[in-house]
Scaffold this motif. Structure first.
Motif, PDB file in Angstrom:
ATOM      1  N   THR A  26       5.801   0.581 -10.538  1.00 57.12           N
ATOM      2  CA  THR A  26       6.964  -0.111  -9.979  1.00 57.12           C
ATOM      3  C   THR A  26       6.788  -0.300  -8.474  1.00 57.12           C
ATOM      4  O   THR A  26       5.849   0.225  -7.862  1.00 57.12           O
ATOM      5  N   TRP A  27       7.704  -1.055  -7.868  1.00 62.27           N
ATOM      6  CA  TRP A  27       7.589  -1.422  -6.466  1.00 62.27           C
ATOM      7  C   TRP A  27       7.412  -0.225  -5.518  1.00 62.27           C
ATOM      8  O   TRP A  27       6.577  -0.297  -4.606  1.00 62.27           O
ATOM      9  N   PRO A  28       8.147   0.876  -5.659  1.00 64.99           N
ATOM     10  CA  PRO A  28       7.944   1.968  -4.688  1.00 64.99           C
ATOM     11  C   PRO A  28       6.496   2.457  -4.608  1.00 64.99           C
ATOM     12  O   PRO A  28       5.985   2.690  -3.504  1.00 64.99           O
ATOM     13  N   ALA A  29       5.828   2.581  -5.728  1.00 68.97           N
ATOM     14  CA  ALA A  29       4.429   3.032  -5.715  1.00 68.97           C
ATOM     15  C   ALA A  29       3.525   1.966  -5.101  1.00 68.97           C
ATOM     16  O   ALA A  29       2.626   2.273  -4.310  1.00 68.97           O
ATOM     17  N   VAL A  30       3.750   0.716  -5.446  1.00 68.08           N
ATOM     18  CA  VAL A  30       2.938  -0.374  -4.891  1.00 68.08           C
ATOM     19  C   VAL A  30       3.205  -0.522  -3.392  1.00 68.08           C
ATOM     20  O   VAL A  30       2.277  -0.712  -2.604  1.00 68.08           O
ATOM     21  N   ALA A  31       4.464  -0.397  -2.990  1.00 64.62           N
ATOM     22  CA  ALA A  31       4.808  -0.513  -1.569  1.00 64.62           C
ATOM     23  C   ALA A  31       4.120   0.573  -0.751  1.00 64.62           C
ATOM     24  O   ALA A  31       3.662   0.325   0.371  1.00 64.62           O
ATOM     25  N   ALA A  32       4.030   1.776  -1.296  1.00 60.45           N
ATOM     26  CA  ALA A  32       3.336   2.867  -0.585  1.00 60.45           C
ATOM     27  C   ALA A  32       1.857   2.533  -0.401  1.00 60.45           C
ATOM     28  O   ALA A  32       1.291   2.741   0.682  1.00 60.45           O
ATOM     29  N   ARG A  33       1.233   1.975  -1.438  1.00 57.86           N
ATOM     30  CA  ARG A  33      -0.169   1.583  -1.328  1.00 57.86           C
ATOM     31  C   ARG A  33      -0.337   0.413  -0.354  1.00 57.86           C
ATOM     32  O   ARG A  33      -1.297   0.359   0.408  1.00 57.86           O
ATOM     33  N   LEU A  34       0.620  -0.525  -0.375  1.00 56.59           N
ATOM     34  CA  LEU A  34       0.571  -1.659   0.549  1.00 56.59           C
ATOM     35  C   LEU A  34       0.720  -1.177   1.994  1.00 56.59           C
ATOM     36  O   LEU A  34       0.003  -1.648   2.879  1.00 56.59           O
ATOM     37  N   ALA A  35       1.627  -0.244   2.240  1.00 59.11           N
ATOM     38  CA  ALA A  35       1.811   0.290   3.592  1.00 59.11           C
ATOM     39  C   ALA A  35       0.518   0.931   4.092  1.00 59.11           C
ATOM     40  O   ALA A  35       0.113   0.726   5.246  1.00 59.11           O
ATOM     41  N   GLU A  36      -0.132   1.677   3.222  1.00 54.07           N
ATOM     42  CA  GLU A  36      -1.408   2.308   3.583  1.00 54.07           C
ATOM     43  C   GLU A  36      -2.466   1.239   3.870  1.00 54.07           C
ATOM     44  O   GLU A  36      -3.207   1.324   4.848  1.00 54.07           O
ATOM     45  N   PHE A  37      -2.534   0.219   3.020  1.00 57.34           N
ATOM     46  CA  PHE A  37      -3.487  -0.876   3.218  1.00 57.34           C
ATOM     47  C   PHE A  37      -3.199  -1.605   4.535  1.00 57.34           C
ATOM     48  O   PHE A  37      -4.121  -1.966   5.272  1.00 57.34           O
ATOM     49  N   ALA A  38      -1.916  -1.813   4.840  1.00 52.71           N
ATOM     50  CA  ALA A  38      -1.539  -2.530   6.060  1.00 52.71           C
ATOM     51  C   ALA A  38      -1.969  -1.779   7.317  1.00 52.71           C
ATOM     52  O   ALA A  38      -2.236  -2.405   8.348  1.00 52.71           O
ATOM     53  N   GLN A  39      -2.061  -0.475   7.238  1.00 54.62           N
ATOM     54  CA  GLN A  39      -2.492   0.328   8.388  1.00 54.62           C
ATOM     55  C   GLN A  39      -4.011   0.319   8.577  1.00 54.62           C
ATOM     56  O   GLN A  39      -4.501   0.566   9.674  1.00 54.62           O
ATOM     57  N   ARG A  40      -4.722   0.022   7.517  1.00 52.95           N
ATOM     58  CA  ARG A  40      -6.170   0.193   7.499  1.00 52.95           C
ATOM     59  C   ARG A  40      -6.907  -0.563   8.599  1.00 52.95           C
ATOM     60  O   ARG A  40      -7.839  -0.032   9.207  1.00 52.95           O
TER      61      ARG A  40
END
Length: 190
Positions: free
Chosen positions: A78-92
């Motif tokens: 669901t979105w919360p898990a994907v959003a956490a991965r996206l936030a991590e990717f955005a920092q990369r």
């Protein structure tokens, strides 16, 4: 100073009978790509997302998104898990001056809506957003109306790659349009 740019594209639940208005659409897929100032692809991210309110794809959605099947959506986080991965990717690959862009305002609005729906922080809150569709139209001489990504690629003599309405493929195609979508100079606008 030039900085890395994050390009994002989303696919969302949809219907052609008015049963899913824009504010109730839920994200089905996100594709994202970090682009270096020289146009080099630095990194890619893709994930399906399982909707919580309307998890079944409509017949219209299946026709519009023929390369996304129900089984992939059913198995997705669901979105919360994907959003956490996206936030991590955005920092990369983020640097001072980095920003994220999408073809139009829909993706930006949808990320905000999904985050509000799930009562979580916007995963891209610390990156400014650019509407690349608007920037493309502003940069054309003579000025043109905003157009879809495929039409913009034709205008620029670019051939779309991959499958249209697959988030990562569309994100990569949007990244190819970045040279034609300059950010407005705030000093020139004021």
């Amino acid at each position: 100073m030039l900085a890395n740019i994050l390009v994002i594209d989303l696919e969302a639940t949809c219907a052609d009978d008015g049963s899913i208005p824009p504010e109730l659409m839920e994200t089905l897929e996100i594709g994202s790509v970090w682009i270096a100032p020289d146009g080099q692809i630095l990194d890619r991210f893709q994930s399906f997302v399982r909707p919580i309110e309307r998890p079944r794809l409509t017949a219209f959605c299946k026709r519009l998104l023929p390369h996304i099947d129900q089984a992939a959506i059913d198995a997705a986080p669901t979105w919360p898990a994907v959003a956490a991965r996206l936030a991590e990717f955005a920092q990369r690959h983020q640097q001072p001056g980095s920003w994220w862009g999408s073809w139009g305002a829909f993706d930006h609005n949808q990320i905000e809506r999904e985050s509000a729906r799930h009562r979580i922080a916007d995963p891209l809150a610390d990156l400014p957003h650019e509407n690349l569709k608007r920037n493309f139209a502003r940069a054309r001489r003579p000025k043109i109306k905003q157009c879809g990504m495929i039409a913009a690629m034709k205008i620029c003599n670019l051939t779309p790659e991959g499958h249209h309405h697959r988030a990562l493929d569309d994100g990569l195609n949007i990244a190819r349009l970045l040279p034609f979508c300059p950010r407005p100079d705030p000093a020139a606008e004021g």
